[in-house]
Scaffold this active site. Structure first.
Site, PDB file in Angstrom:
ATOM      1  N   GLN A 250      59.674  38.351  38.719  1.00  0.00           N
ATOM      2  CA  GLN A 250      58.866  37.947  39.870  1.00  0.00           C
ATOM      3  C   GLN A 250      59.559  36.876  40.701  1.00  0.00           C
ATOM      4  OE1 GLN A 250      55.817  39.602  40.670  1.00  0.00           O
ATOM      5  NE2 GLN A 250      56.862  40.891  39.168  1.00  0.00           N
ATOM      6  N   HIS A 253      61.503  37.789  43.942  1.00  0.00           N
ATOM      7  CA  HIS A 253      60.863  38.100  45.215  1.00  0.00           C
ATOM      8  C   HIS A 253      61.357  37.187  46.335  1.00  0.00           C
ATOM      9  CE1 HIS A 253      57.785  41.216  44.663  1.00  0.00           C
ATOM     10  NE2 HIS A 253      57.695  40.802  43.422  1.00  0.00           N
ATOM     11  N   GLU A 318      48.369  34.594  41.578  1.00  0.00           N
ATOM     12  CA  GLU A 318      48.317  35.997  41.984  1.00  0.00           C
ATOM     13  C   GLU A 318      48.407  36.935  40.771  1.00  0.00           C
ATOM     14  OE1 GLU A 318      51.014  38.852  44.908  1.00  0.00           O
ATOM     15  OE2 GLU A 318      51.795  36.938  44.202  1.00  0.00           O
ATOM     16  N   HIS A 319      49.488  36.814  40.008  1.00  0.00           N
ATOM     17  CA  HIS A 319      49.684  37.627  38.809  1.00  0.00           C
ATOM     18  C   HIS A 319      49.552  36.736  37.582  1.00  0.00           C
ATOM     19  CE1 HIS A 319      52.438  39.455  41.913  1.00  0.00           C
ATOM     20  NE2 HIS A 319      51.732  40.519  41.586  1.00  0.00           N
ATOM     21  N   ASP A 352      53.181  45.913  40.552  1.00  0.00           N
ATOM     22  CA  ASP A 352      53.895  45.826  41.824  1.00  0.00           C
ATOM     23  C   ASP A 352      54.256  47.199  42.368  1.00  0.00           C
ATOM     24  OD1 ASP A 352      53.890  43.078  41.908  1.00  0.00           O
ATOM     25  OD2 ASP A 352      55.918  42.840  41.131  1.00  0.00           O
ATOM     26  N   HIS A 412      11.341  33.883  69.051  1.00  0.00           N
ATOM     27  CA  HIS A 412      11.297  34.742  67.871  1.00  0.00           C
ATOM     28  C   HIS A 412       9.851  34.938  67.419  1.00  0.00           C
ATOM     29  CE1 HIS A 412      15.571  33.850  67.728  1.00  0.00           C
ATOM     30  NE2 HIS A 412      15.739  34.621  66.646  1.00  0.00           N
TER      31      HIS A 412
END
Length: 433
Positions: A250, A253, A318-319, A352, A412
């Site tokens: 990871q 990335h 995230e992961h 992924d 109203h």
């Protein structure tokens, strides 16, 4: 108590880059808004050295590009997209329209209506992110989106053929070979040749993420995205080599992608660190993975798994990968994550690229309040009401009159009064003339 064997070391350069990105994106959006296609072309030439006669690929061009992709790659793309569509359809099946008579003569209902036009951004940069085509386009099409406009950049002046194939096979209605802020801005505001969309989805670099942030409200977005994050929780039974490989998988990335290990074993922590030092020099993507690990990598030793789960929820990454003897304990305990990967057999990289769940996930602690991209993001859940019984309308009119006047909303209140008067003979307390 948490002990940091290795702690992230953000640099001043990170803050300087963020400020620069914000300024550049603001200027590009304003220019595209004012000059349309002319500005888009100038920025494509400036940032990507790309200025074809038309950014939109014709059906003939798409067929010619797909013909250059090896058959095995085409077969693999189709296999992955089948998985993505299958999971998205299961999500869609979980969303039900309904209509209920909640009281005599009062009908309330809910409908899920697809967004009409979606912009799918599939990043390129150094590498073609083919999988993002599946996650955005295929999922939007399962939701029933009528028009999906896809944008992906050239890579060093070359057409990313596999990405084009994936976009076409996923069901994109139009494909533009165009990237960066200029692509996001063009889809959001519309130009002479690129139709305005209602929602933009898909990951991207810091410029793309900032463009989505600045344009949110004018268009919808899938979620606010930052650099890819991974957090691994491991106990003493975990394989330190697999932990190290998965952290670096990871980190590649980007140079700002955080990779964190939380473990109950000091021995494992040391072994993982040693494996990473051995693995990094031989990684083809070392130029990204090494600074990511150096500046944003962390190793933390905690007393027990309960502390590990609690600390991981604070990170809200995230992961989150669980490499423990009983990985499903995390499923019962944790609350803040984009996607959970349970057990040694379940690599984050499966999510992924190939397993079928969506890889566009919340970062920068946004997992505290949202999940990732899913079929429901391309749907608008709307409600409708119908009162068929005059007596029910009269009764609700009286209730409305009282409730609205508590808030000093006289207009109203009167819309309720007139129905109580018409349907059940109530006298109006105000002069209708």
């Amino acid at each position: 108590m948490a002990t940091y064997v290795k702690q992230a070391q953000p640099t001043q350069a990170d803050a300087d880059k963020a400020a620069m990105v914000k300024s550049v994106v603001t200027d590009v959006i304003a220019d595209v808004r004012e000059r349309g296609d002319e500005a888009v072309r100038e920025y494509s030439e400036k940032f990507d050295k790309w200025s074809p006669e038309s950014f939109r690929l014709s059906p003939k061009q798409i067929d010619e590009i797909i013909a250059t992709v090896p058959q095995q790659a085409i077969d693999d793309i189709k296999a992955v997209q089948d998985r993505v569509r299958g999971f998205a359809r299961r999500q869609l099946d979980s969303l039900q329209d309904f209509e209920a008579e909640t009281e005599p003569g009062v009908l309330l209902g809910q409908k899920n209506i697809p967004v009409q036009a979606v912009g799918a951004y599939v990043p390129g940069g150094r590498y073609p992110l083919v999988a993002s085509a599946h996650m955005t386009v295929a999922t939007a099409k399962v939701a029933g989106v009528k028009r999906v406009t896809a944008c992906t950049p050239p890579i060093r002046g070359e057409i990313p053929a596999a990405t084009i194939a994936a976009l076409h096979l996923a069901g994109a209605d139009e494909i533009f070979l165009l990237g960066g802020t200029q692509a996001v801005a063009a889809m959001a505001v519309g130009t002479e040749t690129i139709g305005k969309v209602d929602l933009i989805a898909g990951p991207g670099n810091a410029f793309v993420a900032e463009a989505k942030r600045q344009l949110f409200g004018e268009v919808g977005i899938d979620l606010f995205a930052g650099p890819t994050e991974v957090l691994i929780i491991a106990d003493e039974a975990a394989d330190p080599f697999i932990v190290a490989v998965d952290l670096l998988s990871q980190a590649e990335h980007g140079p700002d992608s955080p990779a964190v290990l939380i473990t109950t074993s000091a021995t494992l922590a040391d072994e993982v660190a040693a494996h990473i030092e051995q693995l990094l020099p031989g990684m083809p993507t070392r130029d990204f993975a090494e600074p990511a690990w150096r500046d944003h990598g962390e190793i933390i030793v905690v007393d027990d798994l309960d502390e590990a789960y609690a600390l991981a929820d604070e990170y809200a990454y995230e992961h989150v990968q669980i490499l423990t003897v009983e990985p499903r304990r995390a499923l019962e305990t944790m609350t803040n994550y984009g996607a959970l990967f349970l057990g040694e057999g379940t690599a984050v990289s499966y999510g992924d690229k190939v397993i079928g769940t969506n890889h566009t996930l919340p970062t920068r602690k946004s997992a505290r309040y949202t999940g990732g991209l899913w079929v429901g993001k391309f749907l608008k859940t709307v409600t409708y009401q119908e009162i068929r019984d005059p007596n029910a309308s009269a009764e609700l009119g009286r209730l409305l009159g009282r409730a609205a006047r508590v808030e000093s909303f006289e207009g109203h209140a009167r819309s309720g009064d007139v129905r109580a008067a018409k349907y059940d003979g109530d006298s109006l307390s105000w002069d209708p003339r």
